[in-house]
Design a protein around this motif. Structure first.
Motif, PDB file in Angstrom:
ATOM      1  N   UNK A  83      48.090  46.906  47.210  1.00 38.42           N
ATOM      2  CA  UNK A  83      48.561  46.725  48.939  1.00 38.42           C
ATOM      3  C   UNK A  83      47.409  45.730  49.253  1.00 38.42           C
ATOM      4  N   UNK A  84      47.831  44.642  49.834  1.00 42.50           N
ATOM      5  CA  UNK A  84      47.019  43.610  50.687  1.00 42.50           C
ATOM      6  C   UNK A  84      47.732  43.057  51.699  1.00 42.50           C
ATOM      7  N   UNK A  85      47.324  43.353  53.032  1.00 43.48           N
ATOM      8  CA  UNK A  85      47.722  43.105  54.282  1.00 43.48           C
ATOM      9  C   UNK A  85      48.027  41.886  54.425  1.00 43.48           C
ATOM     10  N   UNK A  86      49.163  41.667  55.327  1.00 39.55           N
ATOM     11  CA  UNK A  86      49.769  40.261  55.305  1.00 39.55           C
ATOM     12  C   UNK A  86      48.639  39.225  55.974  1.00 39.55           C
ATOM     13  N   UNK A  87      47.972  39.744  56.836  1.00 43.63           N
ATOM     14  CA  UNK A  87      47.231  38.906  57.774  1.00 43.63           C
ATOM     15  C   UNK A  87      45.505  38.785  56.753  1.00 43.63           C
ATOM     16  N   UNK A  88      45.759  39.164  55.584  1.00 42.89           N
ATOM     17  CA  UNK A  88      44.414  38.881  54.635  1.00 42.89           C
ATOM     18  C   UNK A  88      44.288  37.471  54.332  1.00 42.89           C
ATOM     19  N   UNK A  89      43.162  36.870  54.093  1.00 48.37           N
ATOM     20  CA  UNK A  89      43.016  35.558  53.570  1.00 48.37           C
ATOM     21  C   UNK A  89      43.206  35.289  52.324  1.00 48.37           C
ATOM     22  N   UNK A  90      43.502  36.351  51.510  1.00 51.12           N
ATOM     23  CA  UNK A  90      43.813  36.387  50.253  1.00 51.12           C
ATOM     24  C   UNK A  90      45.448  36.538  49.917  1.00 51.12           C
ATOM     25  N   UNK A  91      45.890  36.211  49.084  1.00 48.55           N
ATOM     26  CA  UNK A  91      47.145  36.165  48.539  1.00 48.55           C
ATOM     27  C   UNK A  91      47.205  36.684  47.091  1.00 48.55           C
ATOM     28  N   UNK A  92      48.295  36.998  46.590  1.00 49.97           N
ATOM     29  CA  UNK A  92      48.532  37.716  45.224  1.00 49.97           C
ATOM     30  C   UNK A  92      49.236  36.670  44.351  1.00 49.97           C
ATOM     31  N   UNK A  93      48.443  36.520  43.320  1.00 48.04           N
ATOM     32  CA  UNK A  93      49.132  35.233  42.411  1.00 48.04           C
ATOM     33  C   UNK A  93      50.385  36.068  41.606  1.00 48.04           C
ATOM     34  N   UNK A  94      51.001  35.285  41.095  1.00 46.51           N
ATOM     35  CA  UNK A  94      52.308  35.652  40.163  1.00 46.51           C
ATOM     36  C   UNK A  94      52.098  36.025  38.828  1.00 46.51           C
ATOM     37  N   UNK A  95      52.335  37.106  38.347  1.00 43.26           N
ATOM     38  CA  UNK A  95      52.041  37.530  36.880  1.00 43.26           C
ATOM     39  C   UNK A  95      53.312  38.318  36.402  1.00 43.26           C
ATOM     40  N   UNK A  96      53.458  37.907  34.925  1.00 42.40           N
ATOM     41  CA  UNK A  96      54.437  38.666  34.461  1.00 42.40           C
ATOM     42  C   UNK A  96      54.128  40.054  33.712  1.00 42.40           C
ATOM     43  N   UNK A  97      52.711  40.017  33.380  1.00 43.99           N
ATOM     44  CA  UNK A  97      52.290  41.249  32.808  1.00 43.99           C
ATOM     45  C   UNK A  97      50.709  41.229  33.231  1.00 43.99           C
ATOM     46  N   UNK A  98      50.435  42.314  33.693  1.00 41.41           N
ATOM     47  CA  UNK A  98      48.867  42.381  33.692  1.00 41.41           C
ATOM     48  C   UNK A  98      48.211  43.745  32.769  1.00 41.41           C
ATOM     49  N   UNK A  99      46.876  43.607  32.758  1.00 42.36           N
ATOM     50  CA  UNK A  99      46.090  44.440  31.735  1.00 42.36           C
ATOM     51  C   UNK A  99      45.275  45.313  32.579  1.00 42.36           C
ATOM     52  N   UNK A 100      44.702  46.236  32.121  1.00 46.32           N
ATOM     53  CA  UNK A 100      43.551  46.989  32.882  1.00 46.32           C
ATOM     54  C   UNK A 100      42.685  46.594  33.081  1.00 46.32           C
ATOM     55  N   UNK A 101      42.382  45.385  32.261  1.00 45.81           N
ATOM     56  CA  UNK A 101      40.876  44.450  32.454  1.00 45.81           C
ATOM     57  C   UNK A 101      40.986  43.429  33.691  1.00 45.81           C
ATOM     58  N   UNK A 102      42.157  43.521  34.271  1.00 40.30           N
ATOM     59  CA  UNK A 102      42.340  42.486  35.541  1.00 40.30           C
ATOM     60  C   UNK A 102      41.449  43.299  36.547  1.00 40.30           C
ATOM     61  N   UNK A 103      41.474  44.491  36.614  1.00 41.86           N
ATOM     62  CA  UNK A 103      40.539  45.351  37.644  1.00 41.86           C
ATOM     63  C   UNK A 103      39.248  44.634  37.877  1.00 41.86           C
ATOM     64  N   UNK A 104      38.556  44.600  37.157  1.00 37.48           N
ATOM     65  CA  UNK A 104      37.086  44.260  37.203  1.00 37.48           C
ATOM     66  C   UNK A 104      37.012  42.723  38.124  1.00 37.48           C
ATOM     67  N   UNK A 105      37.573  41.891  37.653  1.00 35.43           N
ATOM     68  CA  UNK A 105      37.529  40.415  37.997  1.00 35.43           C
ATOM     69  C   UNK A 105      38.213  40.343  39.351  1.00 35.43           C
ATOM     70  N   UNK A 106      39.154  41.112  39.800  1.00 34.06           N
ATOM     71  CA  UNK A 106      40.082  40.935  40.903  1.00 34.06           C
ATOM     72  C   UNK A 106      38.998  41.502  41.973  1.00 34.06           C
ATOM     73  N   UNK A 107      38.444  42.902  41.638  1.00 38.52           N
ATOM     74  CA  UNK A 107      37.624  43.384  42.670  1.00 38.52           C
ATOM     75  C   UNK A 107      36.137  42.446  42.902  1.00 38.52           C
ATOM     76  N   UNK A 108      35.769  41.863  42.149  1.00 34.41           N
ATOM     77  CA  UNK A 108      34.589  40.856  41.986  1.00 34.41           C
ATOM     78  C   UNK A 108      35.120  39.770  43.103  1.00 34.41           C
TER      79      UNK A 108
END
Length: 509
Positions: free
Chosen positions: A466-491
């Motif tokens: 969940x990422x609010x529409x008014x956030x300065x961030x946007x979501x990239x497009x991915x076909x597949x994610x792993x659990x290891x994406x969490x660490x770097x996304x939080x940073x």
């Protein structure tokens, strides 16, 4: 006709006990063999006969060795084998588990609440008939000793016979090697004896102290918060967000700014799955995990859990089920909504600008799915109410499980609503499951099958953001994610600068 008061000669006795062990505990083993080999062919018959003979002879050899070295210790170990075998074969037959090293780790990290949910009268019957009664025979039997010379000769001949049998099966080595994990995980008692030894050897080899990651730096003073919800046994195919035909996400499907991605877990059991969510890369080493790393680098971290099995968490605010229940409303105490009790107030009391909240749930953990949600969330009926999942119809079992997903949907929606009230913070929520779950497909239940042979139900997981529409961030497009994406996304979201940050593993633009 002999009685237990008569003396047994050693060789007949160990052959008798080996036969008991073979007949009582190896039906799942040979069911698997018959399913994977052409048992109608001459070669198939030879392989099956060889496995039977080897199992009988080698077990008898080991049992005779134990009894020759010390009858008291030998009997004690034989009794222990039969008792554990009885419990192990119950779980193999009832849930389709494989007793490999990862399953041993899962068992050793299970707490009382989880283990007690597996209790059933069928388990007691297995334990008494297949464990206690043979143990009584073992304890009461008197066994005549044989000379060391005779034992040495018999041992040599046994080993020679086994080697010859292995050699003449040389053409079948590839089949045995291909299926070695499952064969080894079904051979009693060596499945748990060998794999428990391997588990402790590997645990000993792990770093006694976690490897610290390079220091990080907070780049700005903007107030930001990430809530990471770690799901338990949530498989993505049962989320209507992923086009499941039952509406298991009635709230999230109507919530704006919710994104979902396909993802695969790196393991099929909790301890490894949770470690992967918190690690910066795929590794068997004990590196500093995400909450420890951020806490050491001046980020406020709250860990709230109704579960277990995470790596060591070294932070100030670690709050378990007992603590959360002490501050929760009555209607939330027995369910995962307890994780949100007083959370907003705790966040507002923080003096830090950067905050990570980890909510480690237990909602979809079996076998008692029907006890993991309040009655008003029982959208799908009838439901399975037995811990012996194979006794329930497929419809009842899936209904009970789907209701846990409905409750998870409520928990995530409620988390989002609370974040919306924190107007002074830029916020996001990530939901990632530790692994999936089998619900009777291919006669498998729950999880823990080795990844190399695991069905997709046990590793295909949801990754929901969940990422609010008014956030300065946007979501990239991915076909597949792993659990290891969490660490770097939080940073990235918290604007933490680190030498180990990997932009390719970040989901935010």
């Amino acid at each position: 006709m002999f009685t237990l008061k008569n003396n047994f000669k050693l060789i007949p006795f160990v052959l008798l006990i080996s036969s008991f062990n073979f007949l009582f505990f190896h039906i799942p083993f040979f069911q698997f063999v018959f399913e994977t080999i052409n048992y109608k062919s001459l070669n198939g018959i030879f392989v099956i006969a060889s496995l039977m003979v080897l199992m009988l002879v080698l077990n008898a050899f080991v049992f005779s060795l134990l009894l020759t070295l010390s009858q008291k210790i030998g009997k004690f170990l034989l009794v222990l084998f039969f008792l554990i075998n009885a419990v192990a074969v119950y779980f193999v037959a009832t849930y389709g588990v494989i007793i490999d090293e990862s399953m041993i780790g899962n068992i050793l990290n299970t707490n009382y609440d989880e283990s007690s949910s597996f209790f059933s009268y069928k388990l007691i019957i297995y334990l008494v008939l297949l464990g206690v009664l043979p143990s009584y025979i073992i304890v009461k039997s008197k066994i005549e000793k044989i000379t060391f010379k005779k034992f040495s000769i018999l041992s040599g001949l046994t080993i020679l016979f086994a080697l010859v049998l292995v050699f003449v099966n040389a053409t079948n080595w590839l089949w045995i090697d291909k299926n070695s994990k499952k064969l080894g995980g079904l051979a009693m008692p060596w499945s748990y004896v060998v794999n428990t030894s391997l588990f402790y050897i590997h645990e000993y080899k792990k770093n006694e102290k976690e490897i610290l990651l390079p220091d990080a730096k907070i780049k700005d003073t903007e107030k930001a918060i990430v809530v990471l919800v770690i799901g338990e046994s949530a498989r993505r195919q049962n989320f209507s967000l992923y086009n499941y035909d039952k509406n298991t996400n009635p709230l999230l499907s109507l919530t704006p700014d919710v994104f979902h991605f396909d993802a695969n877990s790196s393991a099929t059991y909790t301890t490894a799955g949770v470690k992967s969510i918190l690690d910066h890369k795929e590794t068997s080493d004990l590196y500093e995990i995400l909450p420890n790393y951020l806490y050491r680098n001046d980020v406020e971290v709250f860990w709230r859990t109704t579960n277990w099995g995470e790596p060591p968490v070294h932070i100030k605010n670690y709050q378990d089920r007992a603590y959360l229940q002490s501050i929760a409303k009555e209607e939330d105490k027995n369910y995962d909504a307890v994780l949100l009790s007083g959370l907003k107030e705790q966040i507002l009391a923080s003096k830090k600008n950067k905050i990570l909240v980890v909510l480690h749930t237990s909602t979809s953990h079996g076998p008692s799915y029907n006890t993991k949600y309040p009655s008003q969330f029982e959208h799908f009926k009838p439901v399975c109410k037995s811990v012996e999942l194979s006794n329930c119809s497929q419809n009842e079992l899936i209904n009970a499980y789907d209701n846990t997903i409905v409750y998870t949907d409520y928990l995530l929606h409620r988390t989002i609503e609370e974040l919306k009230q924190l107007k002074s913070y830029k916020s996001t929520m990530l939901f990632v499951s530790d692994h999936g779950e089998s619900l009777g497909e291919k006669n498998l239940y729950m999880h823990g099958i080795p990844m190399s042979i695991a069905p997709k139900e046990q590793y295909e997981i949801p990754f929901i953001v969940w990422l609010p529409d008014d956030s300065s961030k946007k979501i990239k497009k991915f076909d597949m994610l792993s659990q290891y994406h969490v660490f770097h996304s939080v940073l990235n979201f918290l604007h933490i600068e680190s030498p180990i940050y990997n932009e390719e593993m970040n989901i935010f633009e």
